[in-house]
Design a protein around this motif. Sequence first.
Motif, PDB file in Angstrom:
ATOM      1  N   ILE A 196       0.830  -1.210   0.000  1.00  0.00           N
ATOM      2  CA  ILE A 196       0.000   0.000   0.000  1.00  0.00           C
ATOM      3  C   ILE A 196       0.862   1.256   0.000  1.00  0.00           C
ATOM      4  O   ILE A 196       0.570   2.226  -0.727  1.00  0.00           O
ATOM      5  CB  ILE A 196      -0.954  -0.009   1.216  1.00  0.00           C
ATOM      6  CG1 ILE A 196      -1.985  -1.135   1.069  1.00  0.00           C
ATOM      7  CG2 ILE A 196      -1.656   1.339   1.372  1.00  0.00           C
ATOM      8  CD1 ILE A 196      -2.878  -1.319   2.267  1.00  0.00           C
ATOM      9  N   TYR A 197       1.934   1.255   0.781  1.00  0.00           N
ATOM     10  CA  TYR A 197       2.791   2.441   0.853  1.00  0.00           C
ATOM     11  C   TYR A 197       3.537   2.695  -0.457  1.00  0.00           C
ATOM     12  O   TYR A 197       3.698   3.854  -0.865  1.00  0.00           O
ATOM     13  CB  TYR A 197       3.785   2.304   2.003  1.00  0.00           C
ATOM     14  CG  TYR A 197       3.304   2.892   3.301  1.00  0.00           C
ATOM     15  CD1 TYR A 197       3.421   4.255   3.555  1.00  0.00           C
ATOM     16  CD2 TYR A 197       2.717   2.093   4.274  1.00  0.00           C
ATOM     17  CE1 TYR A 197       2.971   4.802   4.737  1.00  0.00           C
ATOM     18  CE2 TYR A 197       2.262   2.631   5.468  1.00  0.00           C
ATOM     19  CZ  TYR A 197       2.393   3.990   5.692  1.00  0.00           C
ATOM     20  OH  TYR A 197       1.923   4.526   6.868  1.00  0.00           O
ATOM     21  N   VAL A 198       3.985   1.646  -1.114  1.00  0.00           N
ATOM     22  CA  VAL A 198       4.765   1.824  -2.343  1.00  0.00           C
ATOM     23  C   VAL A 198       3.846   1.871  -3.565  1.00  0.00           C
ATOM     24  O   VAL A 198       3.733   2.895  -4.235  1.00  0.00           O
ATOM     25  CB  VAL A 198       5.813   0.696  -2.497  1.00  0.00           C
ATOM     26  CG1 VAL A 198       6.576   0.865  -3.812  1.00  0.00           C
ATOM     27  CG2 VAL A 198       6.778   0.710  -1.324  1.00  0.00           C
ATOM     28  N   TYR A 199       3.188   0.749  -3.862  1.00  0.00           N
ATOM     29  CA  TYR A 199       2.343   0.668  -5.049  1.00  0.00           C
ATOM     30  C   TYR A 199       1.119   1.574  -4.932  1.00  0.00           C
ATOM     31  O   TYR A 199       0.784   2.310  -5.864  1.00  0.00           O
ATOM     32  CB  TYR A 199       1.911  -0.776  -5.269  1.00  0.00           C
ATOM     33  CG  TYR A 199       1.015  -0.965  -6.478  1.00  0.00           C
ATOM     34  CD1 TYR A 199       1.556  -1.019  -7.764  1.00  0.00           C
ATOM     35  CD2 TYR A 199      -0.371  -1.094  -6.324  1.00  0.00           C
ATOM     36  CE1 TYR A 199       0.730  -1.189  -8.870  1.00  0.00           C
ATOM     37  CE2 TYR A 199      -1.193  -1.265  -7.430  1.00  0.00           C
ATOM     38  CZ  TYR A 199      -0.640  -1.312  -8.694  1.00  0.00           C
ATOM     39  OH  TYR A 199      -1.459  -1.476  -9.784  1.00  0.00           O
ATOM     40  N   GLY A 200       0.450   1.540  -3.773  1.00  0.00           N
ATOM     41  CA  GLY A 200      -0.754   2.336  -3.592  1.00  0.00           C
ATOM     42  C   GLY A 200      -0.495   3.827  -3.661  1.00  0.00           C
ATOM     43  O   GLY A 200      -1.234   4.569  -4.318  1.00  0.00           O
ATOM     44  N   SER A 201       0.557   4.285  -2.991  1.00  0.00           N
ATOM     45  CA  SER A 201       0.863   5.720  -2.991  1.00  0.00           C
ATOM     46  C   SER A 201       1.239   6.220  -4.378  1.00  0.00           C
ATOM     47  O   SER A 201       0.778   7.276  -4.825  1.00  0.00           O
ATOM     48  CB  SER A 201       1.994   6.021  -2.004  1.00  0.00           C
ATOM     49  OG  SER A 201       1.622   5.697  -0.687  1.00  0.00           O
TER      50      SER A 201
ATOM     51  N   HIS B 272      -8.014   4.737  -9.945  1.00  0.00           N
ATOM     52  CA  HIS B 272      -7.793   3.952  -8.726  1.00  0.00           C
ATOM     53  C   HIS B 272      -8.353   2.539  -8.891  1.00  0.00           C
ATOM     54  O   HIS B 272      -7.725   1.563  -8.468  1.00  0.00           O
ATOM     55  CB  HIS B 272      -8.448   4.642  -7.522  1.00  0.00           C
ATOM     56  CG  HIS B 272      -7.606   5.701  -6.892  1.00  0.00           C
ATOM     57  ND1 HIS B 272      -7.483   6.960  -7.434  1.00  0.00           N
ATOM     58  CD2 HIS B 272      -6.843   5.693  -5.767  1.00  0.00           C
ATOM     59  CE1 HIS B 272      -6.688   7.688  -6.655  1.00  0.00           C
ATOM     60  NE2 HIS B 272      -6.277   6.938  -5.654  1.00  0.00           N
ATOM     61  N   GLY B 273      -9.536   2.455  -9.503  1.00  0.00           N
ATOM     62  CA  GLY B 273     -10.135   1.144  -9.721  1.00  0.00           C
ATOM     63  C   GLY B 273      -9.330   0.289 -10.690  1.00  0.00           C
ATOM     64  O   GLY B 273      -9.156  -0.919 -10.470  1.00  0.00           O
TER      65      GLY B 273
ATOM     66  N   SER C 179      -7.015  -6.280  -3.766  1.00  0.00           N
ATOM     67  CA  SER C 179      -6.410  -4.985  -4.089  1.00  0.00           C
ATOM     68  C   SER C 179      -7.471  -3.939  -4.437  1.00  0.00           C
ATOM     69  O   SER C 179      -7.262  -2.744  -4.208  1.00  0.00           O
ATOM     70  CB  SER C 179      -5.430  -5.140  -5.257  1.00  0.00           C
ATOM     71  OG  SER C 179      -6.074  -5.730  -6.370  1.00  0.00           O
ATOM     72  N   LEU C 180      -8.613  -4.385  -4.972  1.00  0.00           N
ATOM     73  CA  LEU C 180      -9.682  -3.433  -5.277  1.00  0.00           C
ATOM     74  C   LEU C 180     -10.259  -2.838  -4.003  1.00  0.00           C
ATOM     75  O   LEU C 180     -10.604  -1.650  -3.953  1.00  0.00           O
ATOM     76  CB  LEU C 180     -10.782  -4.123  -6.082  1.00  0.00           C
ATOM     77  CG  LEU C 180     -11.827  -3.205  -6.728  1.00  0.00           C
ATOM     78  CD1 LEU C 180     -11.163  -2.225  -7.687  1.00  0.00           C
ATOM     79  CD2 LEU C 180     -12.871  -4.040  -7.469  1.00  0.00           C
ATOM     80  N   LEU C 181     -10.367  -3.646  -2.945  1.00  0.00           N
ATOM     81  CA  LEU C 181     -10.810  -3.135  -1.650  1.00  0.00           C
ATOM     82  C   LEU C 181      -9.827  -2.108  -1.108  1.00  0.00           C
ATOM     83  O   LEU C 181     -10.223  -1.034  -0.629  1.00  0.00           O
ATOM     84  CB  LEU C 181     -10.964  -4.293  -0.661  1.00  0.00           C
ATOM     85  CG  LEU C 181     -11.255  -3.912   0.797  1.00  0.00           C
ATOM     86  CD1 LEU C 181     -12.598  -3.195   0.908  1.00  0.00           C
ATOM     87  CD2 LEU C 181     -11.232  -5.160   1.687  1.00  0.00           C
ATOM     88  N   ALA C 182      -8.532  -2.408  -1.205  1.00  0.00           N
ATOM     89  CA  ALA C 182      -7.513  -1.464  -0.741  1.00  0.00           C
ATOM     90  C   ALA C 182      -7.550  -0.177  -1.550  1.00  0.00           C
ATOM     91  O   ALA C 182      -7.402   0.925  -0.993  1.00  0.00           O
ATOM     92  CB  ALA C 182      -6.132  -2.117  -0.824  1.00  0.00           C
TER      93      ALA C 182
ATOM     94  N   TYR D  86      -8.742   5.578  -2.003  1.00  0.00           N
ATOM     95  CA  TYR D  86      -9.375   6.701  -2.689  1.00  0.00           C
ATOM     96  C   TYR D  86     -10.313   7.466  -1.761  1.00  0.00           C
ATOM     97  O   TYR D  86     -10.285   8.707  -1.723  1.00  0.00           O
ATOM     98  CB  TYR D  86     -10.146   6.194  -3.906  1.00  0.00           C
ATOM     99  CG  TYR D  86     -10.981   7.262  -4.562  1.00  0.00           C
ATOM    100  CD1 TYR D  86     -10.399   8.240  -5.358  1.00  0.00           C
ATOM    101  CD2 TYR D  86     -12.366   7.310  -4.374  1.00  0.00           C
ATOM    102  CE1 TYR D  86     -11.161   9.235  -5.957  1.00  0.00           C
ATOM    103  CE2 TYR D  86     -13.134   8.293  -4.968  1.00  0.00           C
ATOM    104  CZ  TYR D  86     -12.533   9.246  -5.750  1.00  0.00           C
ATOM    105  OH  TYR D  86     -13.290  10.234  -6.333  1.00  0.00           O
ATOM    106  N   LEU D  87     -11.129   6.752  -0.996  1.00  0.00           N
ATOM    107  CA  LEU D  87     -12.089   7.416  -0.108  1.00  0.00           C
ATOM    108  C   LEU D  87     -11.381   8.173   1.007  1.00  0.00           C
ATOM    109  O   LEU D  87     -11.716   9.326   1.297  1.00  0.00           O
ATOM    110  CB  LEU D  87     -13.044   6.378   0.482  1.00  0.00           C
ATOM    111  CG  LEU D  87     -14.053   5.759  -0.501  1.00  0.00           C
ATOM    112  CD1 LEU D  87     -14.857   4.660   0.191  1.00  0.00           C
ATOM    113  CD2 LEU D  87     -14.984   6.826  -1.066  1.00  0.00           C
ATOM    114  N   SER D  88     -10.397   7.544   1.639  1.00  0.00           N
ATOM    115  CA  SER D  88      -9.693   8.208   2.733  1.00  0.00           C
ATOM    116  C   SER D  88      -8.907   9.411   2.224  1.00  0.00           C
ATOM    117  O   SER D  88      -8.877  10.471   2.877  1.00  0.00           O
ATOM    118  CB  SER D  88      -8.755   7.221   3.438  1.00  0.00           C
ATOM    119  OG  SER D  88      -7.789   6.705   2.540  1.00  0.00           O
ATOM    120  N   ASP D  89      -8.288   9.284   1.056  1.00  0.00           N
ATOM    121  CA  ASP D  89      -7.512  10.386   0.492  1.00  0.00           C
ATOM    122  C   ASP D  89      -8.416  11.542   0.085  1.00  0.00           C
ATOM    123  O   ASP D  89      -8.097  12.712   0.326  1.00  0.00           O
ATOM    124  CB  ASP D  89      -6.720   9.888  -0.717  1.00  0.00           C
ATOM    125  CG  ASP D  89      -5.806  10.957  -1.278  1.00  0.00           C
ATOM    126  OD1 ASP D  89      -4.944  11.453  -0.534  1.00  0.00           O
ATOM    127  OD2 ASP D  89      -5.947  11.297  -2.466  1.00  0.00           O
TER     128      ASP D  89
END
Length: 199
Positions: A106-111, A139-140, A150-153, A158-161
């Motif tokens: 999440i920190y690397v790929y997600g960010s 994001h999707g 990964s779709l849940l993450a 997206y929502l939190s950001d």
Amino acid sequence: MKRFFRADRVLRKLELTGLLFPRYNAGKFILLYAKGKGRRAMHPAMGQLFMRKIISAGITTFLFTIIFAIGEPDLFRIPNNLSLGDRLHEAFSSVCFYLLYAGPVIYVYGSMTSLLSEIIARFVAPRRWVQLTVSAVFHGVFGLILYQISLLAAAIFYLSDTIFFITRKKPLTPHITVASVLLPLGLWLASWIYIRMTG
């Protein structure tokens, strides 16, 4: 004089895309650019964007691990007849293990993908609600790498950001960014202590 007009066009483009924060005065920006300091004036806006993504990654790691641990407390035995108490016990015991895998991703790929999604959305769409829609689509798409997991993450990220971006009015600082890492670390430590206490 040419540099001045070139700076004015760059400034207008940045204002339309949202990459230049309103708190930076336009005249000051052009003056700095004309003196050869344009990069220094633009840097804080991208820094704010990057710090927000790191904070959102911490929130996403925290929420995703809890939700996924409750939904799948045991990926190996997959028991279906657990009571609520047993499910919560298994979930909290598995949190520290899930964090070891979900956190770095999440920190690397997600960010990085979230940052790329927002930059693309700001350049292709002038209106804020269209930007949010385009960013949600990207994001999707990036979240489909591991299907539902990964779709849940990606959805949580997206929502939190987005919520954090809308509600946060003050500029972010490196201290706040570093402190956000304590959220998943605190969850991992609590889960580890729980495992040690319950065996």
